[in-house]
Design an enzyme around this catalytic site. Sequence first.
Site, mmCIF file in Angstrom:
data_model
loop_
_atom_site.group_PDB
_atom_site.id
_atom_site.type_symbol
_atom_site.label_atom_id
_atom_site.label_comp_id
_atom_site.label_asym_id
_atom_site.label_seq_id
_atom_site.Cartn_x
_atom_site.Cartn_y
_atom_site.Cartn_z
ATOM 1 N N ASP A 58 0.795 -1.044 -0.028
ATOM 2 C CA ASP A 58 -0.034 -0.110 0.045
ATOM 3 C C ASP A 58 0.886 1.219 -0.118
ATOM 4 O O ASP A 58 1.307 1.626 0.928
ATOM 5 C CB ASP A 58 -0.919 -0.212 1.257
ATOM 6 C CG ASP A 58 -1.772 1.092 1.308
ATOM 7 O OD1 ASP A 58 -1.818 1.925 0.246
ATOM 8 O OD2 ASP A 58 -2.419 0.983 2.292
ATOM 9 N N ASP A 265 -1.742 4.916 -5.966
ATOM 10 C CA ASP A 265 -1.965 4.446 -4.723
ATOM 11 C C ASP A 265 -2.483 2.848 -4.892
ATOM 12 O O ASP A 265 -3.236 2.330 -5.248
ATOM 13 C CB ASP A 265 -3.189 4.946 -3.890
ATOM 14 C CG ASP A 265 -3.753 4.218 -2.721
ATOM 15 O OD1 ASP A 265 -2.971 3.408 -2.183
ATOM 16 O OD2 ASP A 265 -4.615 4.501 -2.243
#
Length: 407
Positions: A58, A265
């Site tokens: 992440d 992201d």
Amino acid sequence: MAAGWPPAISLLLLLALLLPVTASSMVLPLFGNVYPVGHFYVAVGIGEPVKPYFLHIDTGSNLTWVECHADGGSCNKCNTVPHPLYRATQNKRVPCADARCASLHQDVGKPKNCGAAPQTCNYEIQFLEGSSSRGMLVHDKFSILPKSNAHAADIAFGCGYEQVEASGRNEKVQVDGVLGLGRGSIDLVSQLKQLKVIAKNTIGHCLSYKGGGFLIIGKDMSTFPLKKWAPMAPGQPRYYSPGRATLHLDARSIGGADPVEVILDSGSTYTYLPNALHKQLVPVLQATLRKSLQVVKDPSLPGELCWKRPEKFRSVDDLKKEFKPVMSFNFGNEVTMAIPPENYLVVTKQGNACFGIFAHNAKYIILGDITMQGLLVIYDNDRKQLGWVRADCNKPPKSISAITSRI
Ligand SMILES: *[C@@H]1O[C@H](CO)[C@@H](O)[C@H](O)[C@H]1NC(C)=O
């Protein structure tokens, strides 16, 4: 003839085999996919003896953490994870006065509050999708699996004992936690650099269309042959942003000339556009499609735009036959990102093609995994720049130059 090595050389060879050589970078295989798994993850080992855990990669959050039993008790609210929960013992706690606890609170954007438990560094984090996690900072031996390229290092990470999902229910999930690769100071990459396990604060991910791929951390990327780097936007210290971009479909500009902020992201499966921009894009895309494609509802992605055709969609190659338009982001200064159909559509179990670009209420664009597949995306935190290039993500590279030579 079997001549022996001169003794000095054989001693050196033996030493080279026995001594742990300080690695300057690491390449980790990735697992998972955009659909149906919904994320890409690495396998790591934590503790002694080593136990395996899967961590979702992440780049949109800072803290590395696992779902866990806090010492003396069991998890308050945990999801059903693939491995037995990590158990944090009392001696693994990072105390509140530890410098790492201050860094943690800076990284998660909350003031430090030791309260009645100075021997515990508590935290709470909220994620973009609306879920949250409460936990305490602990430290333990971390290694990269498979063991062949293991580098065990003592790393501080979160033990999350109370997860609240956006749905309100706890769920069956495919990962044990998160590998936070955000811009923080206590994230795994910064800690490994501080411990001199890796040379640079850099991250590179290559997500394959077929699933899997690889993650590179710590590599010196300064000589990497990219046409253009995008400086990390100074106005966005929270996330990785290559700046503002305009959106195009083939040659048509969507949403006018006003550029919109873009965030990279890897923690987001899909790509998100501000509502208004999404509303303008859909009819323009729809107008380019053949009449034989029909809009359908697909139970795999309820509420999202999906199409069916007389024969089912089976693969990415089928998508390329029906969907021609290439989207692109133009960041100015010759920095662009092309988004061919396989980077904005998924083929579902039902054999439909679903649009993987969703609308959200925010003013920025989130570029998620679907759009970053088939690219080596580089986050160079030392030089504060971002870059991407088409690459073969199917095999971990022997060296970085091997990636580019295959492009
Ligand atoms: C990550 O940490 C950095 C440095 O502490 C901070 O500026 C940034 O806002 C954090 N990002 C997130 C998503 O919390």
